[in-house]
Design a protein around this motif. Structure first.
Motif, PDB file in Angstrom:
ATOM      1  N   GLU A   1       0.828  -1.197   0.000  1.00 13.06           N
ATOM      2  CA  GLU A   1       0.000   0.000   0.000  1.00 13.06           C
ATOM      3  C   GLU A   1       0.867   1.254   0.000  1.00 13.06           C
ATOM      4  O   GLU A   1       0.567   2.234  -0.703  1.00 13.06           O
ATOM      5  CB  GLU A   1      -0.932  -0.006   1.216  1.00 13.06           C
ATOM      6  CG  GLU A   1      -1.905   1.161   1.260  1.00 13.06           C
ATOM      7  CD  GLU A   1      -2.801   1.214   0.030  1.00 13.06           C
ATOM      8  OE1 GLU A   1      -2.994   2.332  -0.502  1.00 13.06           O
ATOM      9  OE2 GLU A   1      -3.282   0.154  -0.410  1.00 13.06           O
ATOM     10  N   GLN A   2       1.963   1.231   0.759  1.00 13.93           N
ATOM     11  CA  GLN A   2       2.871   2.380   0.767  1.00 13.93           C
ATOM     12  C   GLN A   2       3.535   2.561  -0.595  1.00 13.93           C
ATOM     13  O   GLN A   2       3.772   3.683  -1.044  1.00 13.93           O
ATOM     14  CB  GLN A   2       3.914   2.206   1.870  1.00 13.93           C
ATOM     15  CG  GLN A   2       3.325   2.317   3.271  1.00 13.93           C
ATOM     16  CD  GLN A   2       4.366   2.125   4.351  1.00 13.93           C
ATOM     17  OE1 GLN A   2       5.232   2.970   4.542  1.00 13.93           O
ATOM     18  NE2 GLN A   2       4.289   1.012   5.069  1.00 13.93           N
ATOM     19  N   ALA A   3       3.853   1.432  -1.255  1.00 11.75           N
ATOM     20  CA  ALA A   3       4.415   1.516  -2.605  1.00 11.75           C
ATOM     21  C   ALA A   3       3.392   2.110  -3.571  1.00 11.75           C
ATOM     22  O   ALA A   3       3.730   2.937  -4.435  1.00 11.75           O
ATOM     23  CB  ALA A   3       4.844   0.128  -3.076  1.00 11.75           C
ATOM     24  N   ARG A   4       2.124   1.717  -3.421  1.00 13.62           N
ATOM     25  CA  ARG A   4       1.074   2.258  -4.289  1.00 13.62           C
ATOM     26  C   ARG A   4       0.903   3.749  -4.060  1.00 13.62           C
ATOM     27  O   ARG A   4       0.720   4.516  -5.024  1.00 13.62           O
ATOM     28  CB  ARG A   4      -0.238   1.514  -4.054  1.00 13.62           C
ATOM     29  CG  ARG A   4      -1.356   1.985  -4.966  1.00 13.62           C
ATOM     30  CD  ARG A   4      -2.446   0.934  -5.124  1.00 13.62           C
ATOM     31  NE  ARG A   4      -3.064   0.547  -3.847  1.00 13.62           N
ATOM     32  CZ  ARG A   4      -3.956  -0.445  -3.745  1.00 13.62           C
ATOM     33  NH1 ARG A   4      -4.314  -1.133  -4.815  1.00 13.62           N
ATOM     34  NH2 ARG A   4      -4.486  -0.739  -2.575  1.00 13.62           N
ATOM     35  N   GLU A   5       0.961   4.181  -2.818  1.00 12.96           N
ATOM     36  CA  GLU A   5       0.829   5.600  -2.508  1.00 12.96           C
ATOM     37  C   GLU A   5       1.964   6.412  -3.125  1.00 12.96           C
ATOM     38  O   GLU A   5       1.789   7.601  -3.426  1.00 12.96           O
ATOM     39  CB  GLU A   5       0.811   5.798  -0.995  1.00 12.96           C
ATOM     40  CG  GLU A   5      -0.464   5.276  -0.330  1.00 12.96           C
ATOM     41  CD  GLU A   5      -0.390   5.317   1.182  1.00 12.96           C
ATOM     42  OE1 GLU A   5       0.682   5.701   1.717  1.00 12.96           O
ATOM     43  OE2 GLU A   5      -1.387   4.961   1.836  1.00 12.96           O
ATOM     44  N   ARG A   6       3.125   5.785  -3.328  1.00 13.23           N
ATOM     45  CA  ARG A   6       4.263   6.458  -3.953  1.00 13.23           C
ATOM     46  C   ARG A   6       4.212   6.372  -5.479  1.00 13.23           C
ATOM     47  O   ARG A   6       5.144   6.799  -6.170  1.00 13.23           O
ATOM     48  CB  ARG A   6       5.576   5.838  -3.457  1.00 13.23           C
ATOM     49  CG  ARG A   6       5.915   6.144  -2.004  1.00 13.23           C
ATOM     50  CD  ARG A   6       7.154   5.349  -1.591  1.00 13.23           C
ATOM     51  NE  ARG A   6       7.777   5.845  -0.378  1.00 13.23           N
ATOM     52  CZ  ARG A   6       7.481   5.435   0.840  1.00 13.23           C
ATOM     53  NH1 ARG A   6       6.542   4.505   1.021  1.00 13.23           N
ATOM     54  NH2 ARG A   6       8.114   5.926   1.891  1.00 13.23           N
ATOM     55  N   GLY A   7       3.158   5.795  -6.018  1.00  9.95           N
ATOM     56  CA  GLY A   7       3.013   5.691  -7.460  1.00  9.95           C
ATOM     57  C   GLY A   7       3.859   4.599  -8.092  1.00  9.95           C
ATOM     58  O   GLY A   7       4.153   4.656  -9.291  1.00  9.95           O
ATOM     59  N   LEU A   8       4.237   3.582  -7.324  1.00  8.11           N
ATOM     60  CA  LEU A   8       5.141   2.540  -7.800  1.00  8.11           C
ATOM     61  C   LEU A   8       4.420   1.269  -8.229  1.00  8.11           C
ATOM     62  O   LEU A   8       5.072   0.270  -8.553  1.00  8.11           O
ATOM     63  CB  LEU A   8       6.171   2.192  -6.714  1.00  8.11           C
ATOM     64  CG  LEU A   8       7.041   3.359  -6.216  1.00  8.11           C
ATOM     65  CD1 LEU A   8       8.002   2.881  -5.141  1.00  8.11           C
ATOM     66  CD2 LEU A   8       7.797   4.004  -7.375  1.00  8.11           C
ATOM     67  N   ILE A   9       3.090   1.276  -8.240  1.00  5.50           N
ATOM     68  CA  ILE A   9       2.329   0.087  -8.622  1.00  5.50           C
ATOM     69  C   ILE A   9       1.353   0.428  -9.742  1.00  5.50           C
ATOM     70  O   ILE A   9       0.608   1.408  -9.664  1.00  5.50           O
ATOM     71  CB  ILE A   9       1.581  -0.506  -7.411  1.00  5.50           C
ATOM     72  CG1 ILE A   9       2.579  -1.188  -6.473  1.00  5.50           C
ATOM     73  CG2 ILE A   9       0.512  -1.488  -7.848  1.00  5.50           C
ATOM     74  CD1 ILE A   9       1.944  -1.840  -5.263  1.00  5.50           C
ATOM     75  N   ASN A  10       1.398  -0.391 -10.801  1.00  8.12           N
ATOM     76  CA  ASN A  10       0.441  -0.288 -11.901  1.00  8.12           C
ATOM     77  C   ASN A  10       0.149  -1.687 -12.411  1.00  8.12           C
ATOM     78  O   ASN A  10       0.640  -2.669 -11.856  1.00  8.12           O
ATOM     79  CB  ASN A  10       0.990   0.628 -13.009  1.00  8.12           C
ATOM     80  CG  ASN A  10       2.337   0.141 -13.533  1.00  8.12           C
ATOM     81  OD1 ASN A  10       2.414  -0.901 -14.175  1.00  8.12           O
ATOM     82  ND2 ASN A  10       3.398   0.893 -13.242  1.00  8.12           N
ATOM     83  N   ASP A  11      -0.645  -1.801 -13.463  1.00  4.95           N
ATOM     84  CA  ASP A  11      -1.066  -3.131 -13.911  1.00  4.95           C
ATOM     85  C   ASP A  11       0.038  -3.920 -14.607  1.00  4.95           C
ATOM     86  O   ASP A  11      -0.148  -5.095 -14.935  1.00  4.95           O
ATOM     87  CB  ASP A  11      -2.309  -3.045 -14.803  1.00  4.95           C
ATOM     88  CG  ASP A  11      -2.083  -2.193 -16.052  1.00  4.95           C
ATOM     89  OD1 ASP A  11      -0.967  -1.683 -16.254  1.00  4.95           O
ATOM     90  OD2 ASP A  11      -3.035  -2.049 -16.840  1.00  4.95           O
ATOM     91  N   LYS A  12       1.205  -3.288 -14.838  1.00  8.48           N
ATOM     92  CA  LYS A  12       2.347  -4.001 -15.412  1.00  8.48           C
ATOM     93  C   LYS A  12       3.475  -4.217 -14.400  1.00  8.48           C
ATOM     94  O   LYS A  12       4.555  -4.682 -14.767  1.00  8.48           O
ATOM     95  CB  LYS A  12       2.877  -3.245 -16.638  1.00  8.48           C
ATOM     96  CG  LYS A  12       1.918  -3.251 -17.823  1.00  8.48           C
ATOM     97  CD  LYS A  12       2.557  -2.614 -19.045  1.00  8.48           C
ATOM     98  CE  LYS A  12       1.602  -2.680 -20.238  1.00  8.48           C
ATOM     99  NZ  LYS A  12       2.208  -2.066 -21.448  1.00  8.48           N
ATOM    100  N   THR A  13       3.231  -3.883 -13.160  1.00 11.54           N
ATOM    101  CA  THR A  13       4.252  -4.033 -12.116  1.00 11.54           C
ATOM    102  C   THR A  13       4.514  -5.510 -11.822  1.00 11.54           C
ATOM    103  O   THR A  13       3.582  -6.301 -11.686  1.00 11.54           O
ATOM    104  CB  THR A  13       3.816  -3.325 -10.827  1.00 11.54           C
ATOM    105  OG1 THR A  13       3.676  -1.925 -11.083  1.00 11.54           O
ATOM    106  CG2 THR A  13       4.829  -3.531  -9.709  1.00 11.54           C
ATOM    107  N   ILE A  14       5.791  -5.848 -11.710  1.00  7.03           N
ATOM    108  CA  ILE A  14       6.210  -7.167 -11.242  1.00  7.03           C
ATOM    109  C   ILE A  14       6.834  -6.979  -9.862  1.00  7.03           C
ATOM    110  O   ILE A  14       7.870  -6.321  -9.729  1.00  7.03           O
ATOM    111  CB  ILE A  14       7.222  -7.826 -12.184  1.00  7.03           C
ATOM    112  CG1 ILE A  14       6.602  -8.032 -13.568  1.00  7.03           C
ATOM    113  CG2 ILE A  14       7.713  -9.155 -11.619  1.00  7.03           C
ATOM    114  CD1 ILE A  14       7.579  -8.544 -14.616  1.00  7.03           C
ATOM    115  N   VAL A  15       6.184  -7.514  -8.841  1.00 10.80           N
ATOM    116  CA  VAL A  15       6.680  -7.423  -7.468  1.00 10.80           C
ATOM    117  C   VAL A  15       7.537  -8.655  -7.168  1.00 10.80           C
ATOM    118  O   VAL A  15       7.138  -9.782  -7.480  1.00 10.80           O
ATOM    119  CB  VAL A  15       5.513  -7.336  -6.462  1.00 10.80           C
ATOM    120  CG1 VAL A  15       6.028  -7.395  -5.026  1.00 10.80           C
ATOM    121  CG2 VAL A  15       4.719  -6.049  -6.686  1.00 10.80           C
TER     122      VAL A  15
END
Length: 383
Positions: free
Chosen positions: A80-94
């Motif tokens: 969630e913190q990564a998403r808040e920083r704009g680091l997650i999208n539908d092509k993200t590989i975690v």
């Protein structure tokens, strides 16, 4: 008199057995989460439409594994913190670290287990509180170290289910492709969309989960297990190197020191791998800065081109992993942090773009109260 003593003895034994059975049925319930703070230490490139490799280097402790819900909540807080920083999208590989799933044997155990001072003491409590599972696992153990084998085998069925529930659930919840570190299971395979343990030898394996929360392909087995695990984890040296299609490109996973060997990169080049994820684990506090001992690893390690000068463990990882001979356009190596009883961990995650290493550096200040070198980290590489 003898009959009376016999009756009393039988009653006492019955009371003890009932008390033991009741004790084993009562499980620890945690009431708080450990530190949820995380800082960005690599954020390379610029956002675009091609996605990103996002490594999460968590800081975990035995209590984080006391329930599946607690582990999910902690990892979800990082995401969630990564998403808040704009680091997650539908092509993200975690990408998560090696053995993040192996510690699932610690789920739903007794308070004494989590409060143990050494890992040996904790394993004794694990056996004592799960006697039927332990003795059954001991009968089926395959490794040279049968005790270590049994401890990791005894809860294999619930571990596999918890692994898919936690990491498949996170992939679906955040809409990402997720490389779920690794887990040690007997003969793991995916059947009908579910990760299932077998009855054979233990393998250290990694599963990639898609946006729907289901495994993509079969588990990737580790080809060359770490030196301290070879007595109970089987080498998967004859296993294929899987390359899977993701929204960000063709992805391969090399577990731990599998990432050192040039032949593995040649094989991945032939398979058209564009991205490489390396879930990794280095045991022992401070071992990152200790001398690297190639003789402690596979025989192949003595022939690696690591350079003439003596190397530390960290320098060896950074020199050998994500080798320039790879045709992959990007890769990321993610290590575990935390303390499991008296077994610590070390490692500084890093990334690679077109064969050039990208080392960790602080983007944000160390969180208030965090110790230098500790705490969770985010490693991001825009593609």
């Amino acid at each position: 008199m003898r009959k009376v003593l016999g009756t009393l003895t039988a009653v006492v034994l019955a009371i003890l057995l009932v008390s033991y059975a009741l004790w084993t049925s009562k499980r620890h319930v945690g009431h708080y989460l450990t530190d949820l703070r995380i800082q960005v230490v690599i954020n390379d490139g610029q956002p675009g439409g091609r996605g990103n490799l996002l490594g999460i280097q968590p800081e975990l402790f035995p209590s984080d594994y006391s329930s599946v819900k607690r582990l999910h909540r902690k990892l979800a807080a990082y995401l969630e913190q990564a998403r808040e920083r704009g680091l997650i999208n539908d092509k993200t590989i975690v990408v998560l670290p090696e053995h993040i799933g192996t510690w699932l044997f610690a789920v739903d155990e007794k308070a004494q287990f989590y409060q143990a001072s050494t890992i040996e003491e904790a394993m004794n409590w694990l056996s004592f509180s799960n006697p039927l599972l332990f003795f059954d696992a001991l009968l089926h153990a395959r490794g040279e170290s049968r005790l270590d084998d049994a401890h990791l085998r005894m809860k294999a069925r619930s571990m596999a289910q918890d692994y898919q529930n936690v990491f498949g659930g996170l992939a679906k919840e955040f809409g990402v492709t997720l490389v779920a570190g690794s887990i040690v299971l007997p003969g793991p395979e995916v059947r009908d969309g579910q990760l299932q343990p077998g009855k054979g030898a233990l393998y250290n394996s990694s599963v990639v989960f898609g946006h729907d929360g289901l495994p993509i392909g079969q588990p990737q087995r580790q080809l060359f297990p770490s030196w301290y695990q070879r007595s109970y984890i089987r080498s998967g040296k004859d296993a294929p190197l899987n390359v899977i299609d993701t929204p960000a490109g063709r992805l391969a996973t090399l577990i731990g020191s599998d990432s050192w060997y040039p032949e593995n990169y040649r094989r991945l080049n032939d398979s058209g791998a564009e991205l490489i994820a390396v879930p990794a684990f280095v045991a022992g506090n401070g071992s990152w800065s200790q001398p690297w001992r190639s003789d402690k690893h596979q025989t192949l390690a003595t022939h690696l081109q690591a350079g003439p000068e003596p190397l530390t463990e960290g320098q060896a990882w950074q020199r050998l992993t994500l080798a320039p001979i790879s045709n992959a356009k990007a890769g990321i190596s993610v290590f575990m942090r935390g303390q499991f009883w008296d077994q610590g961990s070390a490692g500084h995650s890093f990334a690679s773009r077109s064969g050039q290493s990208i080392a960790e550096h602080s983007i944000s200040a160390t969180p208030k109260g965090a110790r230098p070198g500790h705490g969770a980290r985010l490693i991001n590489l825009w593609l």
